[in-house]
Design a protein around this motif. Structure first.
Motif, short mmCIF file in Angstrom:
data_model
loop_
_atom_site.label_atom_id
_atom_site.label_comp_id
_atom_site.label_asym_id
_atom_site.label_seq_id
_atom_site.Cartn_x
_atom_site.Cartn_y
_atom_site.Cartn_z
N THR A 9 37.60 1.10 31.83
CA THR A 9 37.09 2.19 31.01
C THR A 9 35.84 2.79 31.65
O THR A 9 35.56 3.97 31.47
N PHE B 239 36.35 4.44 20.02
CA PHE B 239 37.01 3.15 19.82
C PHE B 239 36.59 2.50 18.50
O PHE B 239 37.42 2.05 17.73
N ALA C 255 42.83 5.76 19.55
CA ALA C 255 41.59 5.84 20.33
C ALA C 255 41.88 5.93 21.81
O ALA C 255 41.27 6.73 22.53
N ASP C 256 42.83 5.12 22.28
CA ASP C 256 43.18 5.17 23.71
C ASP C 256 43.71 6.55 24.08
O ASP C 256 43.38 7.10 25.13
#
Lengths: 349, 505
Positions: free
Chosen positions: A281, A307, A324-325
């Motif tokens: 990330t 997130f 969220a991803d």
């Protein structure tokens, strides 16, 4: 359809496109929310509320942002010199291993000495971990994308071995986890009763230091020159290979601080799920920030907020937190497209 | 003259405040070679990019064979029979000549290349037009001249009737240039029309029927080649008469730089040096003539510090150098002007300021304890900009935005700043316009006047003969004996360049 370079992008356009990118991101994720049978507006509101709607939520977001700032900085530093460090995840874990090795009672020192010692040792370990791929790159031309990426899996398996062996907590009822670090090795909490710890402050200070290094020092200048044009840099007398080594040491060292901060500040011990991919990330965080160290802080908080907010939202709205991803990934893509449009104009013909 | 094959009417293109092309109109007839002459930044390339559809003009129309071309559409330009050979080639190195030429001409859904047909066509064309090249060779293995032939074949393969050549001779050796001119004559005889972009007066005189001169975006003159001469064209180009630089006599000084029987590592590409000996004296310009690819690049890299000797010594003012590197070369007082100012001399995406300090950022002048003194750096940049008459928007501008001449002036400013006692000038004027060329020559002569030892590497024999106190010819990695100014004729130098009489020492 083709792209035509813009001669001079105006400031307004440069600022407007990122805003448009965020709006497009929301529009795209709204479609998915609709497909999940919920109202996009209430979902986005719940994400916002979960990420920043209360003191608790906000502190939780900053807690989550802390490791992302470290890994984002590590990636930003390396990418600036075009050293493609995809291994922040491994460097994070090595930093965590060192923290556990030194912090569980091996060094009976007071906190104000022990914590700096652990930090330096963790950074050294992370730095050395990236030095290998950097030497292979400069000496033999081995692609560091491959070596750093694969090291992630090797290091994770190595940690797994340690947790089943020498580092295994004797009181852990057989779980693959380490002992807890002693009180002197723990970073204190910033707000009593909340999870936000001084790792966040160290992260902000690191960002400022990296910004100063990049902007004000000869090393930062060398790194940028090597990243832009290694041939010209070398001709001008910049020792390209040595600069890449220094870049690797700096990048690996900062990534390792993420592991130290998570163990010392938050979790207290080392497990195999210490990082849900913070190292990867970090790449997104750095790219969103256009490799600017101060921008990394902002984008890390943004990504962490999504997130954390999505977790809270999924509990109430029933939309899976995987949204969220999707949002983070979409925001990266739209941001890249937005950056393209600040420099090029689309012609339909 | 019949009706024109190509007509440009009132082409205007602005980039922000800069008017790159200002109401330019001209016709091109069938079977005609028109030279487009102008300094760098005069707007030649912009005009051709509009013609070819890379840029969209703000005003004006391009007509080919009587039909207006849709603006901004290279495909339509190709369809209309316009072919362009760019200054920087657009070939895939790892593919064969045949594949490069046929690439994009066959339907995407075709299963495989019709190799035999394509090969026959290419071989016929290369025979007809004197464009000798092996269709099965990989482009990566070809010389620059051969690659250019592939580019021309590529355009002809697409049935080009109008051929645009952007600075085609900039990368060619004199022999290759002559071959190119012969090819152009054959093409014109077949009814093709050619636009030849150049800033070299003698080439324009040699190859064109008509000359269009551009100056700061405007058409400053149009002449029939047979009725004009070089000085008139030069005057139209720069707005003033240019004279060759006066070379005042200077007594040669001490030995400043010596290569004593130096060899370099043998590599797959590039000519290695084998026990090369060369001495440079203060106050003297040593001209190194030769066809490119005969070891000049290695010699230049060695002096610049990017190549290290495997045997022999580098002696600077009597002391043998150890640990040779670019930094060591700079420390020994060598000022270096690299051959390729875009890829080696400058870092395009960094600012003018960041570029001018690149060789000295670690000195106490620009840094203290690892921190850079940006104020001092900016001051230095402003000083170079003022002293060397560099045209640039600000010291913060990315150096990529500057024209070649201004870039070269910045490189000179950087290299000459601390009055180097040895100067390596590798192709210092290649690709520059007349004004910038004479500026560079003046600066080199100034350095000679204050006692610097200068090695001038150039493929331009006239430049070598005009400036050098002694001339050495390099061929197949070997150096000829030096000759004094005026001692050897062009013909004799040419013989040496062709490799006759340069002893394998």
């Amino acid at each position: 359809m083709r792209l035509e370079p813009k001669t001079a992008p105006s400031l307004i356009v440069t600022l407007l496109y990122p805003v448009a990118a965020i709006l497009v991101t929301f529009a795209i994720t709204a479609l998915l929310v609709l497909a999940a049978g919920a109202s996009p507006f209430s979902v986005f509101f719940l994400v916002w509320k979960g990420a920043a709607g209360s003191q608790f939520a906000l502190l939780e977001t900053l807690t989550r942002a802390t490791p992302l700032i470290f890994t984002g900085l590590a990636v930003a530093v390396a990418f600036r010199a075009k050293l493609w460090n995809i291994g922040a995840e491994a460097q994070l874990y090595i930093g965590a291993v060192v923290t556990v090795v030194l912090g569980t009672g091996a060094l009976p020192l007071p906190s104000f000495i022990l914590i700096p010692v652990i930090m330096v040792a963790a950074m050294a370990a992370g730095a050395l971990l990236l030095l290998g791929p950097a030497i292979l790159k400069t000496r033999f031309g081995v692609d560091e994308v491959v070596t750093t990426l694969l090291l992630n899996f090797i290091v994770l398996l190595f940690v797994s071995m340690l947790l089943e062996g020498v580092l295994k907590d004797p009181m852990g009822m057989g779980w693959p986890q380490s002992s807890r670090v002693i009180a002197e090795a723990q970073l204190p909490r910033i707000v009593q009763g909340r999870r936000l710890h001084y790792g966040f402050v160290i992260a902000i200070v690191s960002a400022v230091i990296i910004w100063i290094i990049m902007k004000k020092t000869a090393l930062g200048y060398e790194m940028r020159a090597v990243g832009h044009n290694p041939q010209a840099a070398s001709f001008a007398g910049i020792p390209v290979n040595r600069v890449l080594m220094k870049t690797a040491l700096l990048s690996g060292g900062i990534a390792a601080l993420a592991g130290f901060s998570e163990v010392s500040g938050l979790k207290g011990n080392l497990t195999l799920d210490l990082s849900p991919g913070y190292g990867y990330t970090g790449i997104v965080v750095a790219m969103l920030a256009m490799l600017n160290p101060i921008g990394v802080v902002v984008s890390a908080i943004f990504v962490a907020g999504i997130f954390v907010g999505a977790d809270a939202m999924s509990r109430t709205a029933g939309v899976p937190s995987y949204i969220a991803d999707v949002m983070v990934a979409t925001s990266l893509l739209t941001m890249v497209v937005a950056l393209l449009f600040t420099r090029y104009r689309l012609r339909w013909k | 003259m019949s009706s024109p094959v190509l007509r440009l009417s009132g082409i205007t293109k602005r980039f922000g405040p800069l008017v790159a092309n200002d109401a330019i109109s001209f016709d091109l007839a069938r079977g005609e070679v028109v030279a487009l002459l102008g300094e760098n930044g005069a707007g030649k390339t912009t005009l051709m990019n509009i013609l070819f559809g890379h840029y969209v003009a703000d005003e004006g129309v391009v007509e080919a064979f009587g039909k207006a071309l849709p603006p901004g559409d290279p495909h339509a330009a190709l369809e209309a029979g316009i072919g362009m050979v760019h200054q920087h080639f657009t070939l895939a190195d790892n593919m064969t000549v045949l594949e490069n030429i046929a690439l994009g001409t066959q339907k995407l859904n075709a299963w495989r290349l019709d190799r035999t047909g394509a090969r026959e066509r290419i071989e016929k064309m290369s025979f007809d037009f004197g464009l000798a090249v092996d269709p099965m060779a990989t482009v990566g293995s070809l010389s620059v001249g051969e690659r250019q032939r592939v580019e021309i074949l590529k355009a002809l393969y697409r049935n080009a009737k109008i051929l645009i050549l952007d600075e085609p001779t900039a990368v060619l050796t004199p022999v290759e240039t002559d071959a190119l001119f012969a090819t152009l004559k054959l093409l014109v005889a077949q009814g093709l029309s050619i636009i030849f972009i150049s800033h070299k007066l003698n080439e324009v005189m040699a190859v064109s029927d008509r000359v269009l001169v551009l100056r700061s975006g405007k058409l400053s003159g149009e002449r029939v080649t047979a009725e004009t001469n070089r000085s008139e064209l030069a005057a139209l180009m720069v707005g003033q008469e240019v004279e060759p630089p006066p070379v005042p006599p200077v007594a040669p000084g001490e030995l400043q730089f010596v290569l004593n029987s130096v060899s370099t590592a043998r590599r797959a590409s590039g000519t290695a040096l084998d026990r090369t000996t060369l001495s440079l004296r203060g106050g003297e310009i040593t001209g190194l003539a030769g066809v490119s690819g005969n070891g000049q690049a290695t010699l230049a890299a060695l002096i610049a510090g990017t190549e290290v000797p495997t045997a022999g010594e580098i002696i600077i003012r009597g002391t043998a150098a150890r640990d040779w590197s670019p930094r060591a070369a700079l420390g020994a007082g060598i000022g270096r002007i690299p051959e390729d100012r875009h890829a080696v001399g400058t870092i395009g995406d960094m600012s003018v300021t960041e570029n001018v300090i690149a060789e000295r950022y670690r000195s106490p002048r620009f840094s203290r304890r690892g921190f850079l003194d940006w104020r001092a750096a900016r001051k230095f940049a402003e000083q170079v900009i003022a002293d060397y008459d560099v045209k640039c928007p600000s010291p913060e501008a990315r150096i990529r935005l500057l024209s070649g001449g201004n870039m070269q002036k910045l490189i000179l400013g950087r290299a000459f700043d601390e009055e180097p006692s040895v100067i390596l000038a590798n192709q210092p004027t290649r690709g520059l316009d007349v004004g910038a060329v004479s500026y560079v020559h003046r600066k080199l002569l100034e350095a000679r006047g204050r006692g610097a030892a200068i090695l001038l590497i150039s493929e331009d024999l006239e430049e070598i003969m005009a400036l050098s106190d002694r001339i050495i010819v390099m061929s197949k990695g070997h150096l000829s004996a030096a000759s004094a100014r005026g001692e050897r004729t062009i013909a004799q130098l040419g013989e040496l360049m062709a490799g006759h009489g340069v002893e394998a020492a």
